[in-house]
Scaffold this motif. Sequence first.
Motif, PDB file in Angstrom:
ATOM      1  N   UNK A   7      -9.840   7.842   4.103  1.00 22.00           N
ATOM      2  CA  UNK A   7      -8.980   6.558   4.527  1.00 22.00           C
ATOM      3  C   UNK A   7      -9.587   5.439   3.933  1.00 22.00           C
ATOM      4  N   UNK A   8      -8.591   4.355   3.822  1.00 24.00           N
ATOM      5  CA  UNK A   8      -8.976   3.305   2.956  1.00 24.00           C
ATOM      6  C   UNK A   8      -8.350   1.887   3.757  1.00 24.00           C
ATOM      7  N   UNK A   9      -8.245   2.168   4.985  1.00 25.61           N
ATOM      8  CA  UNK A   9      -7.699   0.868   5.780  1.00 25.61           C
ATOM      9  C   UNK A   9      -8.645   0.249   6.591  1.00 25.61           C
ATOM     10  N   UNK A  10      -8.295  -0.763   7.238  1.00 23.27           N
ATOM     11  CA  UNK A  10      -9.236  -1.685   7.799  1.00 23.27           C
ATOM     12  C   UNK A  10      -9.321  -1.179   9.494  1.00 23.27           C
ATOM     13  N   UNK A  11     -10.034  -2.041  10.290  1.00 25.37           N
ATOM     14  CA  UNK A  11     -10.298  -1.511  11.478  1.00 25.37           C
ATOM     15  C   UNK A  11      -9.203  -0.969  12.407  1.00 25.37           C
ATOM     16  N   UNK A  12      -7.912  -1.573  12.418  1.00 25.27           N
ATOM     17  CA  UNK A  12      -6.750  -1.327  13.092  1.00 25.27           C
ATOM     18  C   UNK A  12      -5.803  -0.011  12.138  1.00 25.27           C
ATOM     19  N   UNK A  13      -6.426   0.207  10.694  1.00 23.19           N
ATOM     20  CA  UNK A  13      -5.358   1.150  10.239  1.00 23.19           C
ATOM     21  C   UNK A  13      -4.204   0.333   9.840  1.00 23.19           C
ATOM     22  N   UNK A  14      -3.438   0.981   8.954  1.00 20.87           N
ATOM     23  CA  UNK A  14      -2.176   0.418   8.568  1.00 20.87           C
ATOM     24  C   UNK A  14      -1.007   1.778   8.528  1.00 20.87           C
ATOM     25  N   UNK A  15       0.136   1.521   9.540  1.00 20.95           N
ATOM     26  CA  UNK A  15       0.410   0.420   9.864  1.00 20.95           C
ATOM     27  C   UNK A  15      -0.109   0.242  11.217  1.00 20.95           C
ATOM     28  N   UNK A 215     -21.659  -7.053 -10.847  1.00 23.07           N
ATOM     29  CA  UNK A 215     -22.233  -5.705 -11.172  1.00 23.07           C
ATOM     30  C   UNK A 215     -22.030  -5.024 -12.319  1.00 23.07           C
ATOM     31  N   UNK A 216     -20.620  -5.309 -12.927  1.00 22.84           N
ATOM     32  CA  UNK A 216     -19.974  -4.714 -14.183  1.00 22.84           C
ATOM     33  C   UNK A 216     -19.983  -3.110 -14.053  1.00 22.84           C
ATOM     34  N   UNK A 217     -19.514  -2.703 -13.105  1.00 26.22           N
ATOM     35  CA  UNK A 217     -19.421  -1.178 -13.074  1.00 26.22           C
ATOM     36  C   UNK A 217     -18.418  -0.760 -14.010  1.00 26.22           C
ATOM     37  N   UNK A 218     -18.356   0.639 -14.432  1.00 30.46           N
ATOM     38  CA  UNK A 218     -17.246   1.189 -15.572  1.00 30.46           C
ATOM     39  C   UNK A 218     -15.918   1.201 -14.817  1.00 30.46           C
ATOM     40  N   UNK A 219     -15.879   1.506 -13.529  1.00 31.28           N
ATOM     41  CA  UNK A 219     -14.567   1.536 -12.751  1.00 31.28           C
ATOM     42  C   UNK A 219     -14.884   0.948 -11.229  1.00 31.28           C
ATOM     43  N   UNK A 220     -14.002   0.415 -10.777  1.00 33.09           N
ATOM     44  CA  UNK A 220     -14.147   0.068  -9.167  1.00 33.09           C
ATOM     45  C   UNK A 220     -12.711   0.200  -8.567  1.00 33.09           C
ATOM     46  N   UNK A 221     -13.035   0.816  -7.184  1.00 29.21           N
ATOM     47  CA  UNK A 221     -11.924   0.970  -6.378  1.00 29.21           C
ATOM     48  C   UNK A 221     -12.047   0.286  -5.044  1.00 29.21           C
ATOM     49  N   UNK A 222     -11.211  -0.488  -4.926  1.00 31.95           N
ATOM     50  CA  UNK A 222     -11.121  -1.318  -3.682  1.00 31.95           C
ATOM     51  C   UNK A 222     -10.507  -0.670  -2.330  1.00 31.95           C
ATOM     52  N   UNK A 223     -11.223  -0.785  -1.050  1.00 32.08           N
ATOM     53  CA  UNK A 223     -10.993  -0.098   0.222  1.00 32.08           C
ATOM     54  C   UNK A 223     -11.018  -1.056   1.292  1.00 32.08           C
ATOM     55  N   UNK A 230      -1.026  -7.251   1.184  1.00 39.03           N
ATOM     56  CA  UNK A 230       0.019  -6.958   0.572  1.00 39.03           C
ATOM     57  C   UNK A 230       0.391  -5.405   0.341  1.00 39.03           C
ATOM     58  N   UNK A 231       1.598  -5.331  -0.595  1.00 37.15           N
ATOM     59  CA  UNK A 231       1.953  -3.933  -0.863  1.00 37.15           C
ATOM     60  C   UNK A 231       1.000  -3.337  -1.996  1.00 37.15           C
ATOM     61  N   UNK A 232       0.614  -2.237  -1.804  1.00 39.38           N
ATOM     62  CA  UNK A 232       0.079  -1.428  -2.732  1.00 39.38           C
ATOM     63  C   UNK A 232       0.462  -1.750  -4.235  1.00 39.38           C
ATOM     64  N   UNK A 238      -1.691  -6.988 -10.139  1.00 36.87           N
ATOM     65  CA  UNK A 238      -2.441  -8.096 -10.043  1.00 36.87           C
ATOM     66  C   UNK A 238      -3.980  -7.938 -10.623  1.00 36.87           C
ATOM     67  N   UNK A 239      -4.345  -6.825 -10.479  1.00 43.84           N
ATOM     68  CA  UNK A 239      -5.902  -6.432 -10.966  1.00 43.84           C
ATOM     69  C   UNK A 239      -6.135  -6.243 -12.067  1.00 43.84           C
ATOM     70  N   UNK A 240      -7.344  -6.840 -12.300  1.00 44.73           N
ATOM     71  CA  UNK A 240      -8.169  -6.746 -13.839  1.00 44.73           C
ATOM     72  C   UNK A 240      -8.275  -5.264 -14.208  1.00 44.73           C
ATOM     73  N   UNK A 241      -8.546  -5.066 -15.620  1.00 44.33           N
ATOM     74  CA  UNK A 241      -8.587  -3.780 -16.204  1.00 44.33           C
ATOM     75  C   UNK A 241      -9.750  -3.159 -15.551  1.00 44.33           C
ATOM     76  N   UNK A 242      -9.572  -1.897 -15.024  1.00 48.33           N
ATOM     77  CA  UNK A 242     -10.399  -1.041 -14.709  1.00 48.33           C
ATOM     78  C   UNK A 242     -10.928  -1.250 -13.431  1.00 48.33           C
ATOM     79  N   UNK A 243     -10.071  -1.961 -12.621  1.00 45.28           N
ATOM     80  CA  UNK A 243     -10.203  -2.257 -11.088  1.00 45.28           C
ATOM     81  C   UNK A 243      -8.889  -1.735 -10.327  1.00 45.28           C
ATOM     82  N   UNK A 244      -8.988  -0.753  -9.225  1.00 48.65           N
ATOM     83  CA  UNK A 244      -7.751  -0.117  -8.598  1.00 48.65           C
ATOM     84  C   UNK A 244      -7.928  -0.387  -7.240  1.00 48.65           C
ATOM     85  N   UNK A 245      -6.793  -0.269  -6.586  1.00 46.46           N
ATOM     86  CA  UNK A 245      -6.578  -0.138  -5.263  1.00 46.46           C
ATOM     87  C   UNK A 245      -7.002   1.452  -4.716  1.00 46.46           C
TER      88      UNK A 245
END
Length: 254
Positions: A7-15, A215-223, A230-232, A238-245
């Motif tokens: 799961x990757x949503x906040x406390x209420x989930x989406x939708x 931190x400068x990791x090789x890759x980052x995933x946002x959760x 906003x929309x995935x 809009x995200x920089x290189x090596x940063x992903x949703x």
Amino acid sequence: MKITFLGTGSSQGVPIIGSKHPVCLSKNPKDKRLRSSVLIEKNQKKLLIDCGPDFRYQMLRSNHCRLDAIFITHEHHDHIGGLDDIRSVYFQMKKPIPVYGLRRSLKEIKKRFFYFFSENHKLNTSKISIHELDNCKDFFFMEHFQVFPLFIWHGDLPILGFRIENFAYITDASSISVQTIQQLKGLDILVLNVLRKLPKNHFTIFESLNVIQEIFPKKTYLTHISHVLGFHEDLEKELPKNVYLAYDGLIIYV
């Protein structure tokens, strides 16, 4: 290691129930988010980080039925609300499941799920063993995994993140100390929370990107993503290189 985003949503989930927000009405499956949790696999051993109220469906959806340990970041409902559903896992494995967390979080688990600890063997319930991490200052080994607890802040609440070898998972953070930042150096993959664009007890997108630069990791995933971010598809651009949703069901390897 294999990492599955359950799961990757906040406390209420989406939708959110009843919401007419455009993201909540999206047809894109990547905009459908259960409460945040990850499953980590190595050498046929499986660790779970957080066990929210969507746990049952997450395990069914990902076709998993075993756990060797559960790590709890903190005691809010979206992180422990699914613990009752580990019964099915316990009945298959026929041994108590180790649960690791802060003393305060484990105390809340013992209060809310008191029946786990009953000596009445006729009860149709789970059994867990609890392990406090408050005084853990170094790596320890759990089922062949090298685990390092990370002490971070969620508003005024101290909570845990976890570094497991060259992978780290942090959710609900609003600030990270310089010491913990140093403990996160040299990562292959960082998973970090981003709730919304305005601050409120969680990192904003801008704060998360600043931490990633430190931190400068090789890759980052946002959760731990809310609908208001906003929309995935739009955010990915809009995200920089090596940063992903991250998104529910995403599998990555470290």
